[in-house]
Design an enzyme around this catalytic site. Structure first.
Site, PDB file in Angstrom:
ATOM      1  N   LYS A  58     -35.818  20.186   5.201  1.00  0.00           N
ATOM      2  CA  LYS A  58     -34.708  21.087   4.887  1.00  0.00           C
ATOM      3  C   LYS A  58     -33.992  21.545   6.160  1.00  0.00           C
ATOM      4  CE  LYS A  58     -36.708  22.736   0.548  1.00  0.00           C
ATOM      5  NZ  LYS A  58     -37.271  23.871  -0.214  1.00  0.00           N
ATOM      6  N   CYS A  79     -37.789  26.507   5.057  1.00  0.00           N
ATOM      7  CA  CYS A  79     -39.053  26.969   4.489  1.00  0.00           C
ATOM      8  C   CYS A  79     -39.311  26.296   3.145  1.00  0.00           C
ATOM      9  CB  CYS A  79     -39.046  28.484   4.266  1.00  0.00           C
ATOM     10  SG  CYS A  79     -38.899  29.474   5.749  1.00  0.00           S
ATOM     11  N   ASP A  80     -40.579  26.160   2.810  1.00  0.00           N
ATOM     12  CA  ASP A  80     -40.944  25.694   1.473  1.00  0.00           C
ATOM     13  C   ASP A  80     -42.341  26.203   1.150  1.00  0.00           C
ATOM     14  OD1 ASP A  80     -39.861  23.657  -0.682  1.00  0.00           O
ATOM     15  OD2 ASP A  80     -42.038  23.439  -0.589  1.00  0.00           O
ATOM     16  N   SER A  81     -42.537  26.565  -0.111  1.00  0.00           N
ATOM     17  CA  SER A  81     -43.827  27.100  -0.543  1.00  0.00           C
ATOM     18  C   SER A  81     -44.393  26.276  -1.694  1.00  0.00           C
ATOM     19  CB  SER A  81     -43.680  28.553  -1.006  1.00  0.00           C
ATOM     20  OG  SER A  81     -43.212  29.383   0.036  1.00  0.00           O
TER      21      SER A  81
END
Length: 225
Positions: A58, A79-81
């Site tokens: 991203k 960010c990624d969760s």
């Protein structure tokens, strides 16, 4: 050092609100990454790895976009969760539920149990004359879920909130009452770990307090003040 504009490569209102509450005022540029395609390309299955490669993808997608032409010198954070929880066939890694039925089924497995939310962060220093750093890390938090009833699950999913977030729950929204506790940085549950981001910025040679946008500060003062 060049001026620093923090760019958040995410449409998450929770991440944006968290950064603003911490005194930062990022510019939002949403990435166009095809998440399943990225995961397939890297061939990763572990929760930490999935979160990190998506965060990296991203950030790099935004850096490569034309959108930064209007921003100028930028520090881009992606960010990624994902939620990691034990399922009937072993460890499962989940992002956002595909639909309401999946959210209900997931909550029925999660209730009364614990899972680990991994939030990947990737920072790219795209400033002219900057460090050129491209660094990342993962903040992992153990989440203990309440033993909610079927009726509570159905009511919660009907609000639509679980469909918009990784793990199908929030800590700072309607789902907060269904989380008994967390072990680790609570900001990471919301979607961005402030201590980890500060560490990544330090690696890029940027001091956290220099990014503050506070009333009366140099960043917000009117010309001539």
């Amino acid at each position: 050092m060049p001026a620093s504009t923090l760019v958040l490569a995410s449409a998450s209102p929770a991440r944006l609100a968290t950064l603003r509450s911490a005194g930062l005022d990022p510019t939002v540029v949403v990435s166009t990454v095809d998440e399943p395609a990225v995961v397939a390309r890297y061939g990763v299955t572990d929760g930490e790895d999935v979160a990190l490669v998506l965060a990296k993808a991203k950030a790099e997608d935004v850096v490569a976009s034309d959108a930064l032409d209007e921003v100028g010198d930028a520090l881009v954070v992606g960010c990624d969760s994902v939620l990691e929880i034990e399922g009937p066939d072993g460890t499962e890694v989940h992002g956002k539920p595909a639909d309401a039925a999946e959210a209900v089924a997931r909550w029925r497995r999660m209730r009364g149990r614990s899972g680990v939310l991994h939030t990947g962060h990737w920072l790219v220093d795209d400033r002219e004359g900057g460090s050129g750093a491209t660094v990342g890390g993962v903040a992992s938090v153990t989440v203990h879920f309440a033993d909610v009833t079927d009726a509570e699950i159905e009511a919660y999913v009907a609000t639509g909130e679980p469909l918009r977030v990784a793990g199908a729950f929030t800590l700072d929204g309607l789902g907060g009452a269904f989380v008994r506790g967390v072990e680790g940085d609570p900001h990471a549950v919301v979607g961005i770990s402030l201590p980890l981001l500060r560490d990544l910025l330090r690696e890029a040679g940027v001091t956290w307090t220099d990014l503050w946008s506070l009333p009366g500060s140099a960043a917000t003062a009117a010309p001539g003040q």
